[in-house]
Design an enzyme around this catalytic site. Structure first.
Site, mmCIF file in Angstrom:
data_model
loop_
_atom_site.group_PDB
_atom_site.id
_atom_site.type_symbol
_atom_site.label_atom_id
_atom_site.label_comp_id
_atom_site.label_asym_id
_atom_site.label_seq_id
_atom_site.Cartn_x
_atom_site.Cartn_y
_atom_site.Cartn_z
ATOM 1 N N GLY A 200 0.914 -1.132 -0.016
ATOM 2 C CA GLY A 200 0.056 -0.066 0.100
ATOM 3 C C GLY A 200 1.019 1.250 0.020
ATOM 4 N N ASP A 225 0.557 -1.433 -4.889
ATOM 5 C CA ASP A 225 -0.833 -0.531 -4.537
ATOM 6 C C ASP A 225 -1.909 -1.117 -5.785
ATOM 7 O OD1 ASP A 225 -2.464 1.806 -3.830
ATOM 8 O OD2 ASP A 225 -0.852 2.199 -2.498
ATOM 9 N N PHE A 250 -4.052 -5.883 -1.395
ATOM 10 C CA PHE A 250 -3.223 -6.604 -0.269
ATOM 11 C C PHE A 250 -4.464 -7.508 0.468
ATOM 12 C CE2 PHE A 250 -3.526 -1.693 1.438
ATOM 13 C CZ PHE A 250 -4.729 -2.029 1.682
ATOM 14 N N HIS A 269 -4.120 1.904 9.614
ATOM 15 C CA HIS A 269 -5.138 2.823 10.119
ATOM 16 C C HIS A 269 -6.410 3.387 9.232
ATOM 17 C CE1 HIS A 269 -3.887 7.131 8.928
ATOM 18 N NE2 HIS A 269 -4.159 6.375 7.594
HETATM 19 C C1 LIG Z 1 -3.276 6.298 3.325
HETATM 20 S S1 LIG Z 1 -2.693 5.577 2.089
HETATM 21 C C2 LIG Z 1 -0.885 5.415 2.503
HETATM 22 C C3 LIG Z 1 0.095 5.559 1.363
HETATM 23 C C4 LIG Z 1 1.441 5.436 1.794
HETATM 24 N N1 LIG Z 1 1.797 4.057 2.525
HETATM 25 C C5 LIG Z 1 2.074 6.447 2.577
HETATM 26 O O1 LIG Z 1 2.369 6.229 3.873
HETATM 27 O O2 LIG Z 1 2.142 7.481 2.144
HETATM 28 C C6 LIG Z 1 -3.178 3.924 1.880
HETATM 29 C C7 LIG Z 1 -2.839 3.402 0.489
HETATM 30 O O3 LIG Z 1 -3.469 2.253 0.429
HETATM 31 C C8 LIG Z 1 -3.820 1.730 -0.811
HETATM 32 N N2 LIG Z 1 -4.710 0.877 -0.736
HETATM 33 C C9 LIG Z 1 -6.030 0.893 -0.485
HETATM 34 N N3 LIG Z 1 -6.843 -0.143 -0.880
HETATM 35 C C10 LIG Z 1 -5.713 -1.036 -1.383
HETATM 36 C C11 LIG Z 1 -5.663 -2.543 -1.631
HETATM 37 N N4 LIG Z 1 -6.873 -3.402 -1.563
HETATM 38 N N5 LIG Z 1 -4.748 -3.081 -1.976
HETATM 39 C C12 LIG Z 1 -3.483 -2.584 -1.953
HETATM 40 N N6 LIG Z 1 -3.355 -1.122 -1.513
HETATM 41 C C13 LIG Z 1 -4.647 -0.508 -1.344
HETATM 42 C C14 LIG Z 1 -4.231 3.141 -1.291
HETATM 43 O O4 LIG Z 1 -4.168 3.235 -2.515
HETATM 44 C C15 LIG Z 1 -3.382 4.101 -0.640
HETATM 45 O O5 LIG Z 1 -2.188 4.349 -1.507
#
Ligand SMILES: C[S@@+](CC[C@H](N)C(=O)[O-])C[C@H]1O[C@@H](n2cnc3c(N)ncnc32)[C@H](O)[C@@H]1O
Length: 361
Positions: A200, A225, A250, A269
């Site tokens: 992610g 991601d 994920f 979170h």
């Molecule tokens: C709050 S962001 C955090 C991004 C990065 N880790 C950071 O700290 O800046 C959460 C991330 O989870 C990804 N995400 C949400 N659902 C997901 C999934 N089912 N599988 C993979 N990534 C996912 C979103 O696209 C986003 O980039």
């Protein structure tokens, strides 16, 4: 002239009664706040629309008759469970000493927040845990990440925001925390073992920051991601730092086995415990005995959480039916996933940003 914080607090407890003196103090206090605030304070003041948060929280508190309850028993040392019992709200909605979450603050713009009191009332004051039934989903017709996948403009904004947001803020990559978990042996490197999977990881900005901070740590990195995010990654820039972008959900089997570190920043979170467990559950079988899951998140202190932490918590609740976690909640989640919590290193006291390290049981 030195005025201590204790003197200011004493003044706050016994403010003057004279109207002119009060107005002057109010204006001086505002000037002082602007003068001493840090970047996260500014962010909360500007973007998190604290008035709307306070309104949503105060309105819900009022709907639950909690103000009346407190006023009728001003000397009682109220506990969260007591308030849960008298108000009928699930106590988990009311944690966060020294006050309680609903008595303080609530995000995702005014539109969502203005609906929070009604949303909580409709649920019978149960803690929201299902993203498809979150307040965000009620207002926008779908969960926050479904919306991301269907709205390229929103995805582009999120992509950029995540990459830029914390660039100048405290980071665990300042040399104060051991990088032992990331170190590959010579044999690992010869075998092509992956050093870090950033699960992610959005734009892969944390992998870029990692290479700058620790150029001596060798090994391939993978950023995973949603496809909508991974498609925006500059592939040339990524390959220049030995970073492979990979579209991966994920909630499905982790394809990269035996990475040295599975890194998740600001991911768990976004999810309540059941979903967060499912994310960690995909990592556990992929881990080698010497792999670690490194989680970069807030750890809410058991007492005295500042308003920014509480705002974040309510933000996660209203936008994703999720939460910020205490150490106890992190421990339970990690242990349920077949790992043990080995370390918690708080690297920013104000935001309680921490590196949480989990290793196989
Ligand atoms: C709050 S962001 C955090 C991004 C990065 N880790 C950071 O700290 O800046 C959460 C991330 O989870 C990804 N995400 C949400 N659902 C997901 C999934 N089912 N599988 C993979 N990534 C996912 C979103 O696209 C986003 O980039």
């Amino acid at each position: 002239m030195t005025v201590t914080a204790a003197a200011l607090r004493a003044l706050a407890e016994h403010p003057p009664t004279d109207a002119t003196a009060r107005r002057e103090l109010y204006s001086a206090a505002q000037a002082l706040m602007f003068a001493v605030e840090g970047p996260m304070d500014t962010e909360f003041r500007m973007f998190f629309v604290m008035q709307a948060q306070a309104w949503a929280a105060a309105r819900t508190t009022s709907d639950l008759n909690i103000f009346e309850t407190l006023a009728a028993n001003p000397d009682k040392a109220w506990k969260v469970d007591d308030l849960g019992e008298v108000s009928g709200a699930e106590p988990a909605l009311l944690p966060a000493s020294p006050s309680f979450k609903l008595g303080l603050k609530a995000h995702e713009g005014g539109k969502t927040l203005l609906s929070l009191p009604g949303f909580l009332a409709e649920s019978g004051y149960r803690t929201p845990v299902d993203p498809s039934k979150s307040l965000f989903a009620k207002v926008h017709g779908m969960s926050i990440f479904e919306k991301l996948e269907q709205d390229p403009q929103r995805a582009a904004l999120m992509f950029e925001f995540m990459a830029e947001h914390r660039k100048k803020l405290p980071t665990w990559m300042n040399g104060s925390i051991s990088t032992k978990d990331f170190q590959l042996s010579d044999d690992d490197q010869t075998a092509g073992r992956v050093m870090m999977v950033d699960v992610g990881g959005g734009a892969g900005h944390q992998c870029h920051a990692f290479r700058v901070a620790f150029p001596q740590l060798k090994g391939k990195m993978v950023v995973q991601d949603l496809a909508v995010m991974v498609d925006m990654i500059d592939k040339r820039q990524a390959s220049a730092i030995e970073l492979e972008p990979m579209a991966h959900d994920f909630f499905t089997t982790q394809p990269i086995k035996h990475a040295k570190v599975y890194h998740l920043r600001n991911v768990l979170h976004d999810w309540a415990d059941e979903s967060a467990f499912k994310i960690l559950e995909q990592l556990r079988p992929a881990m080698a005995p010497d792999s670690a899951v490194v989680i970069d998140e807030i750890v809410i202190p058991p007492t005295g959480a500042n308003h920014k932490l509480l705002d974040y918590d309510l933000t996660m609740m209203s936008s994703a039916s999720a939460l910020e976690r205490t150490e106890k909640q992190w421990r339970a989640l990690i242990e349920r996933s077949g790992m043990k919590l080995r370390d918690i290193w708080i690297y920013d006291v104000d935001m309680q940003w921490a590196l949480i390290v989990a290793v196989p049981n």
